[in-house]
Motif scaffolding. Structure first.
Motif, PDB file in Angstrom:
ATOM      1  N   ALA A 196       0.652  -0.996  -0.108  1.00  0.00           N
ATOM      2  CA  ALA A 196      -0.097  -0.171   0.078  1.00  0.00           C
ATOM      3  C   ALA A 196       0.679   1.128  -0.077  1.00  0.00           C
ATOM      4  O   ALA A 196       0.477   2.310  -0.438  1.00  0.00           O
ATOM      5  CB  ALA A 196      -0.845  -0.032   1.186  1.00  0.00           C
ATOM      6  N   ALA A 197       2.022   1.071   0.407  1.00  0.00           N
ATOM      7  CA  ALA A 197       3.092   2.203   0.607  1.00  0.00           C
ATOM      8  C   ALA A 197       3.685   2.364  -0.782  1.00  0.00           C
ATOM      9  O   ALA A 197       4.665   3.228  -0.896  1.00  0.00           O
ATOM     10  CB  ALA A 197       3.960   2.197   1.911  1.00  0.00           C
ATOM     11  N   VAL A 260      -1.919  -3.870  -7.451  1.00  0.00           N
ATOM     12  CA  VAL A 260      -0.776  -2.935  -7.432  1.00  0.00           C
ATOM     13  C   VAL A 260       0.262  -3.538  -8.347  1.00  0.00           C
ATOM     14  O   VAL A 260       1.299  -4.480  -7.857  1.00  0.00           O
ATOM     15  CB  VAL A 260      -0.173  -3.259  -6.055  1.00  0.00           C
ATOM     16  CG1 VAL A 260       0.876  -2.095  -5.851  1.00  0.00           C
ATOM     17  CG2 VAL A 260      -1.337  -2.698  -4.878  1.00  0.00           C
ATOM     18  N   PRO A 261       0.293  -3.432  -9.582  1.00  0.00           N
ATOM     19  CA  PRO A 261       1.172  -4.061 -10.495  1.00  0.00           C
ATOM     20  C   PRO A 261       2.662  -3.831 -10.492  1.00  0.00           C
ATOM     21  O   PRO A 261       3.346  -4.738 -10.842  1.00  0.00           O
ATOM     22  CB  PRO A 261       0.823  -3.644 -11.983  1.00  0.00           C
ATOM     23  CG  PRO A 261      -0.713  -2.937 -11.597  1.00  0.00           C
ATOM     24  CD  PRO A 261      -0.794  -2.400 -10.377  1.00  0.00           C
ATOM     25  N   THR A 262       2.878  -2.928  -9.735  1.00  0.00           N
ATOM     26  CA  THR A 262       4.362  -2.571  -9.474  1.00  0.00           C
ATOM     27  C   THR A 262       4.896  -3.486  -8.232  1.00  0.00           C
ATOM     28  O   THR A 262       6.308  -3.455  -8.124  1.00  0.00           O
ATOM     29  CB  THR A 262       4.708  -0.893  -9.341  1.00  0.00           C
ATOM     30  OG1 THR A 262       4.051  -0.808  -7.940  1.00  0.00           O
ATOM     31  CG2 THR A 262       4.376  -0.342 -10.480  1.00  0.00           C
ATOM     32  N   PHE A 263       4.014  -4.102  -7.472  1.00  0.00           N
ATOM     33  CA  PHE A 263       4.505  -4.824  -6.304  1.00  0.00           C
ATOM     34  C   PHE A 263       5.395  -5.879  -6.462  1.00  0.00           C
ATOM     35  O   PHE A 263       4.804  -6.758  -7.646  1.00  0.00           O
ATOM     36  CB  PHE A 263       3.170  -5.239  -5.578  1.00  0.00           C
ATOM     37  CG  PHE A 263       3.581  -5.694  -4.021  1.00  0.00           C
ATOM     38  CD1 PHE A 263       4.381  -5.205  -3.133  1.00  0.00           C
ATOM     39  CD2 PHE A 263       3.211  -7.175  -4.012  1.00  0.00           C
ATOM     40  CE1 PHE A 263       4.592  -5.936  -1.825  1.00  0.00           C
ATOM     41  CE2 PHE A 263       3.673  -7.755  -2.753  1.00  0.00           C
ATOM     42  CZ  PHE A 263       4.383  -7.242  -1.581  1.00  0.00           C
ATOM     43  N   LEU A 308      -6.330  -2.921   1.169  1.00  0.00           N
ATOM     44  CA  LEU A 308      -5.636  -1.875   0.517  1.00  0.00           C
ATOM     45  C   LEU A 308      -6.452  -0.686   0.551  1.00  0.00           C
ATOM     46  O   LEU A 308      -5.800   0.478   0.561  1.00  0.00           O
ATOM     47  CB  LEU A 308      -5.400  -2.341  -0.849  1.00  0.00           C
ATOM     48  CG  LEU A 308      -4.451  -3.616  -0.925  1.00  0.00           C
ATOM     49  CD1 LEU A 308      -4.667  -4.081  -2.550  1.00  0.00           C
ATOM     50  CD2 LEU A 308      -2.896  -2.992  -0.766  1.00  0.00           C
ATOM     51  N   ASP A 309      -7.720  -0.780   0.344  1.00  0.00           N
ATOM     52  CA  ASP A 309      -8.584   0.691   0.670  1.00  0.00           C
ATOM     53  C   ASP A 309      -8.385   1.258   1.935  1.00  0.00           C
ATOM     54  O   ASP A 309      -8.159   2.437   1.851  1.00  0.00           O
ATOM     55  CB  ASP A 309     -10.217   0.290   0.547  1.00  0.00           C
ATOM     56  CG  ASP A 309     -10.581  -0.139  -0.927  1.00  0.00           C
ATOM     57  OD1 ASP A 309      -9.933   0.010  -1.809  1.00  0.00           O
ATOM     58  OD2 ASP A 309     -11.704  -0.407  -1.014  1.00  0.00           O
TER      59      ASP A 309
END
Ligand code: NAD
Ligand code: AKB
Length: 323
Positions: A196-197, A260-263, A308-309
């Motif tokens: 989430a960060a 979160v595709p970059t995770f 995540l929300d």
């Protein structure tokens, strides 16, 4: 209206249980107890009644029960699995002697008690899939030993003294309000917080380590449903299996990555892997479903969306104690 004491109230479960109980009952009927005062915004007094005490100190506990005229205790104060291995003597003292203090006071003052056990009561000889309610219980951690001892103590006090003490074996609990306190399942909360960060995460368990888990709203509902069930419906007086989710770290990472595709998650197992290797992947909770209607509401997808929300709106206080 019952007057309620929650021990270990500043912890991951206690902080959410107190909030729910204060919504359900009168605010001032619910007393928080922990080693430290609850946190409060700078310059403000903590919200609602609280007591600073150590559950190993029976006299102080007795004073608190009398002062607030307590009827029901949710006894959550404990060390968890990973921190337990660092402090075995303290873990026995807090987890077993603290529980015995509460049970003895419950006998004297006719209190009802909720006390949580854990999937840590299971061990290497326990079936790992759909672990039965009644099965081999051979815990390998001091935490698991204290939890099984506590289960037997609760059942003994019920049979011998007719004490109304109820318990569930929580799986790993996932939540966004308060950081977990030194367990083996904490990786899941840590992974959510990092994702989430916008950060990557290095997991302290191997990618394929499947464990039983549950989202906190389901855990709070299980707790309150068990405590409001008719006593005649309660057939298990050591501790009920309660199931919800089962997943391995790589499955949680993949579920997060769809949002979160970059995770990215990597794996660097530490000593907590040895603990997780002895725990089940899933539990059979037929007894809880039959006796008091247990059914979880959150699956992995719904929990991930909700976590995540909330984390993205800043409702997070920090890393788990074991991180
Ligand atoms: P936590 O570590 O987040 O909180 C425990 C609280 O107990 C802390 O606030 C701590 O200060 C307090 N405490 C410790 N020693 C104390 C003492 N001597 N006197 C008074 N307070 C003391 O734990 P949690 O995750 O909220 O767990 C609560 C209960 O649920 C424990 O019994 C734990 O074994 C059980 N449980 C938790 C999980 C989980 O995933 N969180 C899973 C299974 C069982
Ligand atoms: C821990 O990992 O110690 C706790 C538990 C499952 O009891 N979350």
């Amino acid at each position: 209206m019952p007057r309620i004491l929650v021990t270990g109230a500043n912890g991951q479960i206690g902080s959410e249980l107190v909030a729910t109980l204060r919504e359900r009952y009168d605010h001032n009927q619910v007393v928080r107890l922990d080693l430290q005062p609850p946190s409060a915004p700078d310059g403000e007094a903590p919200d609602g009644p609280f007591a600073v005490a150590d559950v190993r100190d029976r006299e102080t506990l007795a004073d608190i029960v009398a002062r607030y005229d307590i009827d029901v205790v949710y006894h959550l104060a404990s060390l968890l699995s990973a921190s337990g291995e660092q402090h075995p003597d303290r873990t026995w003292d807090v987890n077993v002697n603290g529980l015995k203090n509460v049970l003895d006071l419950a006998r004297e003052h006719d209190l009802r008690v909720f006390w949580p056990s854990s999937i840590a009561v299971f061990g290497p000889s326990t079936p790992r899939e759909n672990t039965p309610q009644q099965t081999v219980l051979d815990p390998t951690t001091i935490y698991g030993v204290t939890k099984r001892s506590g289960e037997l103590l609760c059942r003994y006090y019920h049979r011998r003294y007719d004490l109304d003490v109820r318990s569930v074996r929580y799986p790993g609990l996932i939540s966004y309000k308060t950081a977990p306190g030194g367990g083996t399942t904490d990786y899941a909360v840590d992974m959510f917080a990092r994702a989430a960060a916008g950060e990557d995460y290095t997991c302290f368990l191997e990618r394929d380590t499947c464990l039983p888990m549950m989202y906190m709203p389901d855990a709070i509902r299980a707790t309150l449903d068990l405590m409001t069930a008719d006593p005649g419906e309660i057939t298990v007086r050591d501790s009920y299996n309660v199931g919800a989710l089962s997943f391995a770290p790589h499955e949680l990472a993949a579920t997060i990555r769809r949002r979160v595709p970059t995770f990215s998650c990597s794996y660097d197992p530490d000593e907590r892997q040895q603990i997780a290797n002895k725990w089940p992947c899933s539990v059979d909770d037929t007894a809880a479903r039959t006796d008091w209607g247990w059914a979880p509401e959150y699956d992995l997808e719904a929990m991930t969306d909700d976590m995540l929300d909330h984390l993205r709106t800043g409702e997070w206080e920090g890393e788990s104690a074991g991180a």
